[in-house]
Design a protein around this motif. Structure first.
Motif, PDB file in Angstrom:
ATOM      1  N   THR A 125       0.827  -1.208   0.000  1.00  0.00           N
ATOM      2  CA  THR A 125       0.000   0.000   0.000  1.00  0.00           C
ATOM      3  C   THR A 125       0.862   1.258   0.000  1.00  0.00           C
ATOM      4  O   THR A 125       0.509   2.274  -0.592  1.00  0.00           O
ATOM      5  CB  THR A 125      -0.913   0.004   1.248  1.00  0.00           C
ATOM      6  N   LEU A 126       2.009   1.175   0.643  1.00  0.00           N
ATOM      7  CA  LEU A 126       2.871   2.342   0.816  1.00  0.00           C
ATOM      8  C   LEU A 126       4.160   2.242  -0.001  1.00  0.00           C
ATOM      9  O   LEU A 126       5.130   2.942   0.280  1.00  0.00           O
ATOM     10  CB  LEU A 126       3.204   2.511   2.304  1.00  0.00           C
ATOM     11  N   ALA A 127       4.170   1.389  -1.014  1.00  0.00           N
ATOM     12  CA  ALA A 127       5.399   1.091  -1.744  1.00  0.00           C
ATOM     13  C   ALA A 127       6.040   2.313  -2.384  1.00  0.00           C
ATOM     14  O   ALA A 127       7.260   2.369  -2.546  1.00  0.00           O
ATOM     15  CB  ALA A 127       5.135   0.029  -2.805  1.00  0.00           C
ATOM     16  N   THR A 128       5.243   3.301  -2.759  1.00  0.00           N
ATOM     17  CA  THR A 128       5.802   4.460  -3.467  1.00  0.00           C
ATOM     18  C   THR A 128       6.256   5.568  -2.525  1.00  0.00           C
ATOM     19  O   THR A 128       6.707   6.618  -2.984  1.00  0.00           O
ATOM     20  CB  THR A 128       4.761   5.036  -4.444  1.00  0.00           C
ATOM     21  N   PHE A 129       6.137   5.340  -1.217  1.00  0.00           N
ATOM     22  CA  PHE A 129       6.490   6.373  -0.248  1.00  0.00           C
ATOM     23  C   PHE A 129       7.648   5.919   0.640  1.00  0.00           C
ATOM     24  O   PHE A 129       7.902   4.725   0.802  1.00  0.00           O
ATOM     25  CB  PHE A 129       5.299   6.697   0.668  1.00  0.00           C
TER      26      PHE A 129
END
Length: 234
Positions: free
Chosen positions: A125-129
């Motif tokens: 869910t937070l892979a791009t952050f």
């Protein structure tokens, strides 16, 4: 913080911190914690057990960093000041290890189960952050001091230097809510923006203005990104 030491510097010397080596929620290992008047009795035992402090938001003078000490009890929180020369190491939330570094009984606690589930999810869910745990989970992973309980929340910090839309925020909040429901705990995420810390749930709610927590104090703002550029004359 429930108790806070008086600043060991003159008010005129205080300003927002500008040292890039540490930010709010970073965990610092100290070789010494200076004592100040009205320090609670539990602080020395807590520091002897785990010589770590958490960076907090407050104005500082050169050579100092505002920090918080965690005690064994939930109500044991002390805001104080550390000298930069006493810092041995800095651990950022996004650099914390997984719960696999802990014992099996610790890994089974709901907040730690939820954290590992979020990290394993393909794609995360937070892979791009850039993100990581704070609060009791972050403290235990950084210090290996048992801090998380069966009822602990999972607190997250998400670095958000660039504009983030309300629609994206609502999607992310829904995804975190789903993780929280599966784990049977509460997940609270804070966006670290140029204006300071903003609660994801508040930003996703669509309120006209949100509370941004900054070293100079909290303030209500409409946009945590454009308001900073406007103040800088950009």
């Amino acid at each position: 913080m429930r108790v806070c030491a008086v600043a060991p510097f003159a008010p005129d010397d205080a300003a927002a911190p500008d040292d890039p080596r540490w930010q709010a929620h970073d965990i610092l290992r100290l070789h010494r914690l200076e004592a100040f008047d009205n320090e609670p009795a539990w602080v020395r035992d807590a520091f002897a057990r785990a010589p770590f402090v958490v960076v907090r938001r407050a104005q500082v003078a050169p050579g100092f960093v505002a920090v918080g000490v965690r005690g064994a009890a939930r109500n044991e929180r002390y805001g104080t000041w550390a000298r930069c020369d006493d810092i041995e190491a800095v651990v950022k939330p996004e650099a914390l290890p997984s719960a696999s570094t802990l014992s099996a009984d610790r890994r089974a606690l709901p907040a730690l189960v939820a954290l590992d589930a979020m990290r394993r999810e393909p794609p995360s869910t937070l892979a791009t952050f850039a993100w990581g745990p704070t609060g009791s989970v972050g403290f235990e992973l950084a210090t290996f001091t048992p801090t998380v309980t069966s009822t602990s929340d999972l607190d997250l910090l998400i670095r958000m230097p660039n504009h983030f839309s309300r629609d994206e925020a609502r999607w992310l909040q829904a995804a975190l809510d789903a993780h929280a429901m599966r784990a049977g705990i509460r997940i609270d995420a804070q966006l670290e923006t140029p204006a300071g810390g903003v609660a994801l749930v508040e930003f996703a709610s669509g309120k006209a203005r949100v509370m941004a927590r900054h070293a100079s104090g909290p303030r209500l703002i409409a946009d945590p990104w454009t308001c900073v550029h406007a103040q800088a004359g950009l």
